[in-house]
Scaffold this motif. Sequence first.
Motif, PDB file in Angstrom:
ATOM      1  N   ILE A  84       0.867  -1.174   0.000  1.00 21.63           N
ATOM      2  CA  ILE A  84       0.000   0.000   0.000  1.00 21.63           C
ATOM      3  C   ILE A  84       0.907   1.227   0.000  1.00 21.63           C
ATOM      4  CG2 ILE A  84      -1.682   1.300   1.370  1.00 21.63           C
ATOM      5  CD1 ILE A  84      -2.480  -1.575   2.477  1.00 21.63           C
ATOM      6  N   PRO A  85       0.776   2.090  -0.996  1.00 17.44           N
ATOM      7  CA  PRO A  85       1.640   3.266  -1.002  1.00 17.44           C
ATOM      8  C   PRO A  85       1.373   4.149   0.212  1.00 17.44           C
ATOM      9  CG  PRO A  85      -0.037   3.440  -2.729  1.00 17.44           C
ATOM     10  CD  PRO A  85      -0.157   2.068  -2.132  1.00 17.44           C
ATOM     11  N   VAL A  86       2.437   4.683   0.800  1.00 18.07           N
ATOM     12  CA  VAL A  86       2.317   5.513   1.992  1.00 18.07           C
ATOM     13  C   VAL A  86       2.956   6.861   1.694  1.00 18.07           C
ATOM     14  CG1 VAL A  86       2.916   5.759   4.415  1.00 18.07           C
ATOM     15  CG2 VAL A  86       2.415   3.505   3.488  1.00 18.07           C
ATOM     16  N   TYR A  87       2.182   7.913   1.841  1.00 15.22           N
ATOM     17  CA  TYR A  87       2.673   9.276   1.633  1.00 15.22           C
ATOM     18  C   TYR A  87       2.352  10.117   2.850  1.00 15.22           C
ATOM     19  CZ  TYR A  87       2.453   7.629  -3.192  1.00 15.22           C
ATOM     20  OH  TYR A  87       2.585   6.913  -4.336  1.00 15.22           O
ATOM     21  N   PRO A  88       3.249  11.003   3.276  1.00 12.57           N
ATOM     22  CA  PRO A  88       4.625  11.167   2.828  1.00 12.57           C
ATOM     23  C   PRO A  88       5.435   9.888   3.045  1.00 12.57           C
ATOM     24  CG  PRO A  88       3.943  12.934   4.338  1.00 12.57           C
ATOM     25  CD  PRO A  88       2.871  11.925   4.342  1.00 12.57           C
TER      26      PRO A  88
END
Lengths: 369, 369
Positions: A84-88
């Motif tokens: 799962i992409p995590v930003y920042p």
Amino acid sequence: MNVGVLGGGQLGRMLALAGVPLGARFRFLEHRSPAPVDGLGEVVRAPYDDADALARFRDGLEVGTYEFENVPDASARALADAEIPVYPPPAALEFARDRKHEKDGFGALGIPTAPWRAVDDRASFDAAVEQLGLPAMLKTRRLGYDGKGQRLLRSPADLDAAWAALGDRPLVLEGFVEFSRELSIVGVRGRDGETAFYPLVENTHASGVLVRTDAPAPGCSPELQRTAERYAGAVMRYLDYVGVLALELFQVGDELWANEMAPRVHNSGHWTQNGAVTSQFENHMRAVMGLPLGSTEPVGHSVMLNLLGALPPAEAVLAEPMAHLHLYDKAPRPGRKIGHVNVCGPDREAVRDAARRIERTFPDGAGPA
Amino acid sequence: MNVGVLGGGQLGRMLALAGVPLGARFRFLEHRSPAPVDGLGEVVRAPYDDADALARFRDGLEVGTYEFENVPDASARALADAEIPVYPPPAALEFARDRKHEKDGFGALGIPTAPWRAVDDRASFDAAVEQLGLPAMLKTRRLGYDGKGQRLLRSPADLDAAWAALGDRPLVLEGFVEFSRELSIVGVRGRDGETAFYPLVENTHASGVLVRTDAPAPGCSPELQRTAERYAGAVMRYLDYVGVLALELFQVGDELWANEMAPRVHNSGHWTQNGAVTSQFENHMRAVMGLPLGSTEPVGHSVMLNLLGALPPAEAVLAEPMAHLHLYDKAPRPGRKIGHVNVCGPDREAVRDAARRIERTFPDGAGPA
């Protein structure tokens, strides 16, 4: 888009209010109950490092973000492990979480700071005091916020008490800065590297806690704004940042010295909810969701007043036609941030006068603890 | 403050997003699942006339409101019986719900309308056609919205089909209005009788459904604005109204003729979310909660475009820096209102050009059914 937020305080609340119209559905990981995000999405009620809760939290998420930087690495990793992409990016948390890393980072990026020394034991403490002189500020490397975990050293007589209070943890000593004022800049960077910056704002602190932001900061030259954007932009590029970032600065003559960075929406950006074309909360969500950024142009002048410890009557605040009230649904407790007021309008003096009248409605007991 | 909302569509969703920062906690009575308010408060999932559900819905509420005017009287009474104040007052629902009552009310208040006749049987239908001439519009007295429940009569040949379709219900026949454009005014009245009005806006309909609002309406004299405020103000005073009210108007030469009234936040006021100091949703909540009203001043120029039936890519819409996206979390279906875009900026032509570019991103199948 299913968005997971680590943390469920007022910043998560305001992210949800800004993200819902963009089509985001929110899930929060938050151990406190009640929490300001209650009723604005699903709340997984557990500590950040509860593995079972993390598995439930991440199930079905499309993107993750934080509203709180002191999240254990394991929590961020749990999202990354599930692709799962995590930003920042978690590297930004690490950068901001440790004052030594942060200052090393600023130095490497050519961003000036106050003189400082790492303090690991009493000997290095005494050496640092000798090198930087007094007054100076002793701060924990980690977990400090809103003036917590720090001691002002005015004279040699203060050293022992400060050491007794904080000496069991890794520390930094910061030399005294003869600054004329405290400024900050909020920037945002999209997934495609597009950046945008709000104007520099002037912050007033009391007992280490932000009490007021004037936006845009009066008397800033375009050059000062460019310098601030250059510094914040350098940090964002270095970290391959996505989302909103705040950089706290000291103005020292015509220079800006970095104080600290927050890898998230920031209290000094709350004025943007009513005083800018696009709020910091909406822009953070746009960045995290991979959408184009919104305009960061201010609309007139703004004053943001924090509501600390006790609420004024809503009727009295909103009797000012330029006032907007933002409550966090938190129980009042001395010094606690429980809301803020944005005062926005075309004329700076009229906005300041209205802010002054609103401050007079603050009850006894309001203010920093 | 615990606020109950009868209805759980997009208007309830946007009321919640505006009311949460003011300290409101929401409960909705809504039979549909999923519903646009899901995740923004407690949803009591039941028909409006389910007595048990109404009892659960009202338990602990401090104030009630509507986001939908076709609520059974029993629902409003259930709140009143529990001594829960309900705003707008139920009399406003009755006024708006029946076209005959509404037109009688406009007439009694000295507000001009198109010539009309009540139609109760075929004989009164034929008599009304003879008196008003053709073309004319046959409308159901109740439960009409977004062009539903109405038939345009162009020639005598249309009468039988229209009667076959609608003749089993109480009707009104409206004479043809040679109007130059459709305008509306949104006003708000506080519990203390304070009123405020947004500027007149120009509305574009297609197939009876609002597709676009231009705000403020170009070329309105201060006198036209005053007239519109006088009409809307008269309705609000007559009903001892609390909350937001919209009055749809035809411009006929220099005159305004009332078309219909909506006792709630209105699609033609959605632009205020980004184009006014205080949105219609926040002002409705302020009024209902007994708080002072916020400024209704516009900030520049706005175009609101409804998203009907199919969504354009969010990336394409938000590539316009002046655009703001408001999605309702509703499944696309031909002609269904599933979101809107607000385009706001200081220059009217630039805003219109941006709106034109955004319309080009609308997919095939978007638009009224």
